[in-house]
Design a protein around this motif. Structure first.
Motif, mmCIF file in Angstrom:
data_model
loop_
_atom_site.group_PDB
_atom_site.id
_atom_site.type_symbol
_atom_site.label_atom_id
_atom_site.label_comp_id
_atom_site.label_asym_id
_atom_site.label_seq_id
_atom_site.Cartn_x
_atom_site.Cartn_y
_atom_site.Cartn_z
ATOM 1 N N PHE A 134 -62.390 -4.277 -2.767
ATOM 2 C CA PHE A 134 -62.237 -3.004 -3.486
ATOM 3 C C PHE A 134 -60.766 -2.706 -3.770
ATOM 4 O O PHE A 134 -60.443 -2.038 -4.751
ATOM 5 N N ARG A 135 -59.891 -3.189 -2.935
ATOM 6 C CA ARG A 135 -58.467 -2.915 -3.095
ATOM 7 C C ARG A 135 -57.870 -3.548 -4.360
ATOM 8 O O ARG A 135 -56.740 -3.242 -4.722
ATOM 9 N N SER A 136 -58.636 -4.416 -5.002
ATOM 10 C CA SER A 136 -58.164 -5.001 -6.258
ATOM 11 C C SER A 136 -58.559 -4.145 -7.463
ATOM 12 O O SER A 136 -58.302 -4.518 -8.604
ATOM 13 N N THR A 137 -59.163 -2.982 -7.210
ATOM 14 C CA THR A 137 -59.555 -2.073 -8.287
ATOM 15 C C THR A 137 -58.311 -1.484 -8.961
ATOM 16 O O THR A 137 -57.344 -1.116 -8.299
ATOM 17 N N ASP A 138 -58.348 -1.378 -10.286
ATOM 18 C CA ASP A 138 -57.208 -0.864 -11.056
ATOM 19 C C ASP A 138 -57.386 0.575 -11.511
ATOM 20 O O ASP A 138 -56.419 1.243 -11.887
#
Length: 418
Positions: A134-138
């Motif tokens: 989820f931390r790769s969400t922009d």
């Protein structure tokens, strides 16, 4: 027919299938949709990587209540003719987002778009938000309550990405967080907008503000009074607090039967608004109708009913869908022919929110946070996103859409939109 379609849509989400775009599914509570361009379409921005593992990612949180609609084996808890009303708004927002996905795909915009049920069990939400994936969400978009808004806003700040609060008209106690964006203007913004509208159109007239007792009503009065101290053009306001069971005679004491009266309803309570407008209509006439200015909650009132005849009704709203708009007419017609129903405003909000901000993400990439005021790629209305500065600390608390429309109706017909 509409209920059957909604039940089917919920079932598809629960099973991990999303139409109309092909989907690859992530574990509950999420489904994932990948938009891929046709070879004849315009190529994406050079800032956007084209391999599927590095596409820019958007997370949409919406209240689907899947766990309450389906049992542990995936069976629908209700009969085919029954649909849980609490799932309607969230599902309709997602349906609008699907329309945006379809449009983005046709335009050649490559993105990974994930939809999450914000009402999934808390442990699942906690695990999701803490995960590296989820931390790769922009970009985060949410249909949320105040508690959820605060959590996602704080998370967005740690991730250094924008969080678009699509529907909640509140700051949710968020401060010093320029990653938080409120699309549905706050009560403060509406009150300032109404005061300025009165200044522009009724600055020389006596204005009566009828209100009821209540915390929100006190807040409305405080906002008016606070703004009045900072403006050069002072209005001639008379505040009147009405009892719960007020009658036409009580209103008549403050009205002039020889001229048009200008009234403001200083309450967000729709029941109070309906009673007030019905009584004011009885004291109005077709030749010189009374004018009543109301709050954004008046969007849900049906002013076509005969009890509002001869009353000029004006209210503020952030979202106005012009019925003559080509795209809006197309959406309406598609719903009519396919589902025998009219799309709610949540469908239009889901469509416009995802379409607009997905385009900005594609255009600006990691610089999206500093480009939120860009007005490109609007569909049905207009956003005027501005920074909100804390007047005590002089820090940037969040961004807010300041665009308001004023809709004027007479005998249920829209006469003007300011």
């Amino acid at each position: 027919m509409m209920k059957k379609w909604i039940v089917l849509s919920l079932s598809c989400l629960a099973m991990g299938l999303v139409a109309p775009v092909f989907a690859q599914i992530t574990p509950t509570p999420a489904t994932t949709t990948t938009t891929t361009p046709a070879t004849t379409m315009v190529q994406p921005s050079t800032e956007l990587k084209t391999d599927s593992t590095a596409r820019q990612r958007i997370a949409i949180f919406t209240p689907l209540y899947l766990d309450s609609a389906f049992d542990m084996t995936g069976n629908y808890r209700y009969d085919a003719k029954t649909f849980p009303k609490h799932s309607s708004a969230g599902l309709e927002f997602w349906e609008g987002a699907e329309m945006a996905i379809d449009s983005l795909e046709k335009e050649g915009i490559q993105l990974d778009i994930h939809v999450y049920d914000i009402k999934a069990p808390q442990q699942q939400i906690d695990t999701l938000l803490a995960g590296e994936d989820f931390r790769s969400t922009d970009l985060i978009i949410g249909v949320v309550n105040p508690t959820e808004a605060l959590r996602l806003a704080n998370l967005a700040a740690t991730m250094d990405v924008p969080f678009i609060n699509a529907t909640l008209p509140a700051d949710a106690s968020v401060t010093n967080n320029p990653h938080y964006v409120i699309l549905n203007p706050t009560l403060y913004t509406h009150c300032i907008g109404i005061y300025r509208f009165l200044q522009k159109n009724y600055s020389l007239q006596d204005i009566i503000i009828f209100r009821k007792k209540g915390v929100l009503e006190d807040r409305v009065k405080n906002y008016f009074t606070e703004f009045e101290k900072t403006t050069a053009v002072k209005l001639k306001l008379k505040w009147v607090t009405l009892d719960d069971n007020f009658t036409q005679d009580k209103l008549d004491l403050y009205l002039d039967s020889e001229k048009q009266n200008v009234i403001v309803a200083g309450s967000l309570d729709p029941a109070f608004a309906q009673t007030l407008c019905q009584q004011l209509a009885l004291l109005s006439n077709a030749a010189n109708p009374n004018v009543v200015i109301g709050m954004p909650t008046w969007d849900q009132i049906d002013f076509e009913k005969t009890q509002y005849k001869n009353l000029e009704v004006i209210y503020s709203t952030a979202f106005y869908i012009a019925p003559t708009g080509k795209l809006a007419a197309t959406v309406n017609e598609n719903f009519k022919t396919t589902f025998f129903s009219r799309p709610s405003d949540m469908v239009f909000r889901g469509y416009e929110t995802l379409y607009h901000f997905a385009h900005l993400l594609n255009l600006y990439g990691t610089n999206l946070g500093s480009s939120l005021s860009d007005k490109k790629y609007m569909l049905f209305g207009e956003f005027d996103i501005q920074p909100v500065i804390n007047r005590t600390t002089m820090t940037h608390d969040y961004y807010e859409n300041k665009k308001l429309y004023f809709v004027k109706k007479l005998d249920g017909v829209v006469k003007t939109v300011y």
